[in-house]
Motif scaffolding. Sequence first.
Motif, PDB file in Angstrom:
ATOM      1  N   ASP A  65       0.769  -1.016  -0.667  1.00 15.33           N
ATOM      2  CA  ASP A  65      -0.139  -0.066   0.055  1.00 15.33           C
ATOM      3  C   ASP A  65       0.923   1.235  -0.405  1.00 15.33           C
ATOM      4  N   LEU A  66       0.373   2.363  -0.945  1.00 13.52           N
ATOM      5  CA  LEU A  66       1.706   3.488  -0.809  1.00 13.52           C
ATOM      6  C   LEU A  66       1.678   4.425  -0.259  1.00 13.52           C
ATOM      7  N   VAL A  67       0.517   4.385   0.482  1.00 17.09           N
ATOM      8  CA  VAL A  67       0.030   4.955   1.852  1.00 17.09           C
ATOM      9  C   VAL A  67       1.155   5.015   3.270  1.00 17.09           C
ATOM     10  N   ALA A  68       1.689   3.296   3.492  1.00 16.27           N
ATOM     11  CA  ALA A  68       2.071   2.932   4.453  1.00 16.27           C
ATOM     12  C   ALA A  68       3.917   2.217   3.754  1.00 16.27           C
ATOM     13  N   VAL A  69       4.181   2.467   2.241  1.00 20.00           N
ATOM     14  CA  VAL A  69       4.832   2.205   1.607  1.00 20.00           C
ATOM     15  C   VAL A  69       6.079   3.115   1.418  1.00 20.00           C
ATOM     16  N   LEU A  70       5.983   4.232   0.909  1.00 20.67           N
ATOM     17  CA  LEU A  70       5.846   6.278   0.308  1.00 20.67           C
ATOM     18  C   LEU A  70       6.702   6.376   1.417  1.00 20.67           C
ATOM     19  N   PRO A  71       6.472   6.863   2.893  1.00 21.06           N
ATOM     20  CA  PRO A  71       6.861   7.824   3.916  1.00 21.06           C
ATOM     21  C   PRO A  71       7.908   6.840   4.127  1.00 21.06           C
ATOM     22  N   VAL A  72       8.097   5.221   3.700  1.00 25.55           N
ATOM     23  CA  VAL A  72       9.755   4.750   3.723  1.00 25.55           C
ATOM     24  C   VAL A  72      10.557   4.689   2.721  1.00 25.55           C
ATOM     25  N   LEU A  73      10.084   4.658   1.776  1.00 26.45           N
ATOM     26  CA  LEU A  73      10.949   4.788   0.639  1.00 26.45           C
ATOM     27  C   LEU A  73      11.525   6.253   0.653  1.00 26.45           C
ATOM     28  N   TYR A  74      10.482   7.017   0.890  1.00 21.10           N
ATOM     29  CA  TYR A  74      11.304   8.599   0.941  1.00 21.10           C
ATOM     30  C   TYR A  74      12.296   8.733   2.307  1.00 21.10           C
ATOM     31  N   HIS A  75      12.394   7.836   3.448  1.00 25.10           N
ATOM     32  CA  HIS A  75      13.422   8.073   3.993  1.00 25.10           C
ATOM     33  C   HIS A  75      14.052   7.044   3.834  1.00 25.10           C
ATOM     34  N   LEU A  76      14.511   6.230   3.155  1.00 24.71           N
ATOM     35  CA  LEU A  76      15.718   5.639   2.395  1.00 24.71           C
ATOM     36  C   LEU A  76      16.060   6.068   2.107  1.00 24.71           C
ATOM     37  N   VAL A  77      16.278   7.040   0.762  1.00 27.83           N
ATOM     38  CA  VAL A  77      16.030   7.753  -0.076  1.00 27.83           C
ATOM     39  C   VAL A  77      17.072   8.989   0.637  1.00 27.83           C
ATOM     40  N   TRP A  78      16.713   9.185   2.134  1.00 26.33           N
ATOM     41  CA  TRP A  78      16.664  10.601   3.178  1.00 26.33           C
ATOM     42  C   TRP A  78      18.433  10.161   3.595  1.00 26.33           C
ATOM     43  N   CYS A  79      17.758   8.944   3.703  1.00 23.51           N
ATOM     44  CA  CYS A  79      19.249   8.022   4.703  1.00 23.51           C
ATOM     45  C   CYS A  79      20.569   7.669   3.462  1.00 23.51           C
ATOM     46  N   GLY A  80      20.387   7.804   2.495  1.00 22.12           N
ATOM     47  CA  GLY A  80      21.181   7.654   0.997  1.00 22.12           C
ATOM     48  C   GLY A  80      21.090   6.082   0.564  1.00 22.12           C
ATOM     49  N   ASP A  81      20.397   4.861   1.447  1.00 24.44           N
ATOM     50  CA  ASP A  81      19.611   3.983   1.139  1.00 24.44           C
ATOM     51  C   ASP A  81      19.220   3.288   0.025  1.00 24.44           C
ATOM     52  N   LEU A  82      18.630   4.649  -0.674  1.00 21.30           N
ATOM     53  CA  LEU A  82      17.481   4.642  -1.908  1.00 21.30           C
ATOM     54  C   LEU A  82      18.271   5.694  -2.763  1.00 21.30           C
ATOM     55  N   ARG A  83      18.943   5.136  -3.953  1.00 19.72           N
ATOM     56  CA  ARG A  83      19.308   6.799  -4.788  1.00 19.72           C
ATOM     57  C   ARG A  83      18.797   7.162  -5.971  1.00 19.72           C
ATOM     58  N   ILE A  84      18.219   8.465  -5.988  1.00 18.56           N
ATOM     59  CA  ILE A  84      17.899   9.106  -7.020  1.00 18.56           C
ATOM     60  C   ILE A  84      18.511  10.402  -7.668  1.00 18.56           C
ATOM     61  N   GLU A  85      17.836  10.742  -9.198  1.00 20.06           N
ATOM     62  CA  GLU A  85      19.485  11.722  -9.604  1.00 20.06           C
ATOM     63  C   GLU A  85      18.070  12.878  -9.242  1.00 20.06           C
ATOM     64  N   TRP A  86      19.001  13.773  -8.349  1.00 21.87           N
ATOM     65  CA  TRP A  86      18.651  15.287  -7.461  1.00 21.87           C
ATOM     66  C   TRP A  86      18.947  16.479  -7.976  1.00 21.87           C
ATOM     67  N   SER A  87      18.773  16.520  -9.269  1.00 18.59           N
ATOM     68  CA  SER A  87      19.887  17.433 -10.019  1.00 18.59           C
ATOM     69  C   SER A  87      17.522  17.369 -11.411  1.00 18.59           C
ATOM     70  N   THR A  88      16.887  16.181 -10.964  1.00 18.41           N
ATOM     71  CA  THR A  88      15.389  16.462 -11.552  1.00 18.41           C
ATOM     72  C   THR A  88      14.307  16.432 -10.402  1.00 18.41           C
ATOM     73  N   PRO A  89      13.112  16.648 -10.913  1.00 14.64           N
ATOM     74  CA  PRO A  89      12.127  16.873  -9.926  1.00 14.64           C
ATOM     75  C   PRO A  89      11.911  15.951  -9.320  1.00 14.64           C
ATOM     76  N   LEU A  90      11.574  15.455  -8.357  1.00  8.55           N
ATOM     77  CA  LEU A  90      11.209  14.154  -7.961  1.00  8.55           C
ATOM     78  C   LEU A  90       9.448  13.821  -7.437  1.00  8.55           C
ATOM     79  N   GLY A  91       9.426  12.549  -8.473  1.00 10.72           N
ATOM     80  CA  GLY A  91       8.431  12.436  -8.877  1.00 10.72           C
ATOM     81  C   GLY A  91       8.259  10.734  -9.070  1.00 10.72           C
ATOM     82  N   ASP A  92       6.925  10.246  -9.274  1.00  7.68           N
ATOM     83  CA  ASP A  92       6.175   9.039  -9.761  1.00  7.68           C
ATOM     84  C   ASP A  92       7.224   8.224 -10.723  1.00  7.68           C
ATOM     85  N   GLY A  93       7.307   8.841 -11.782  1.00  8.18           N
ATOM     86  CA  GLY A  93       8.492   8.051 -12.898  1.00  8.18           C
ATOM     87  C   GLY A  93      10.073   7.984 -12.512  1.00  8.18           C
ATOM     88  N   SER A  94      10.783   8.619 -10.971  1.00  9.64           N
ATOM     89  CA  SER A  94      11.645   9.293 -10.462  1.00  9.64           C
ATOM     90  C   SER A  94      12.462   8.197 -10.464  1.00  9.64           C
TER      91      SER A  94
END
Length: 239
Positions: free
Chosen positions: A200-229
């Motif tokens: 369930d995205l309601v439960a999963v997304l906050p954990v995902l964002y926390h893992l990105v904040w902590c560096g356990d998951l990576r994103i491309e910081w130079s582009t806006p964060l969104g569903d398709g990131s």
Amino acid sequence: MDLVDVEWVDGERNGFRRGGLASVSEVAFEAARPVRRFSSYRGQRHFTGWYWAATTESLVGFESWLERDRAMLLDADRRVVGLSSQPFRLTWPDGRRDVSHTPDYFARLEGGSGLVVDVRPADRMEPRDAEKFSATEAMCQAVGWSYQLAHEPDPVLLSNVRWLAGYRHPRYRVTEVSRRLLDAFAEPAGLAATAELVGDLVAVLPVLYHLVWCGDLRIEWSTPLGDGSLVSAAVVGHG
């Protein structure tokens, strides 16, 4: 540099201490209390407050929104392991008068080195300020610290960090969901579609964002964060 005086507030004794520049390179300024108060009064043109830093699980003061944003960026920087605001006051002779300057932040970096940060809008740089910042940089170099004069950050980077900072608290690290997310993003994949496979995205997304904040998951910081990131698990042992 022998005539530079450094004054700070001991984090444990809560009292003022003073020393010469050459004698303070090993002081734990990341644990120092602010050397001056964060004033607040009616009609004040700048905004003061306190930012809760996940890095130290403590409050870090700021005297403007720009300083708040810089504290947030330092908190999000995985190289930073300690952070304090208004960490010390530098005083040095300049002709017939003494000049004083209090940097905005001190960050302790991995490996033990220090980073001193001054924050100033690019359009408010006066010649006298530039002289102080230049002198402060030279003093930092003399004791083996890095120095940064920070202006307005990249707006896309700041937007991403502001969003993720809402999930910086350790309470968002749900162990089982974290494990499943790290497995799901073992290879780069779209944020929303892959997160939906985990639960369930309601439960999963906050954990995902926390893992990105902590560096356990990576994103491309130079582009806006969104569903398709594109999101991927960090590679252990790599920067």
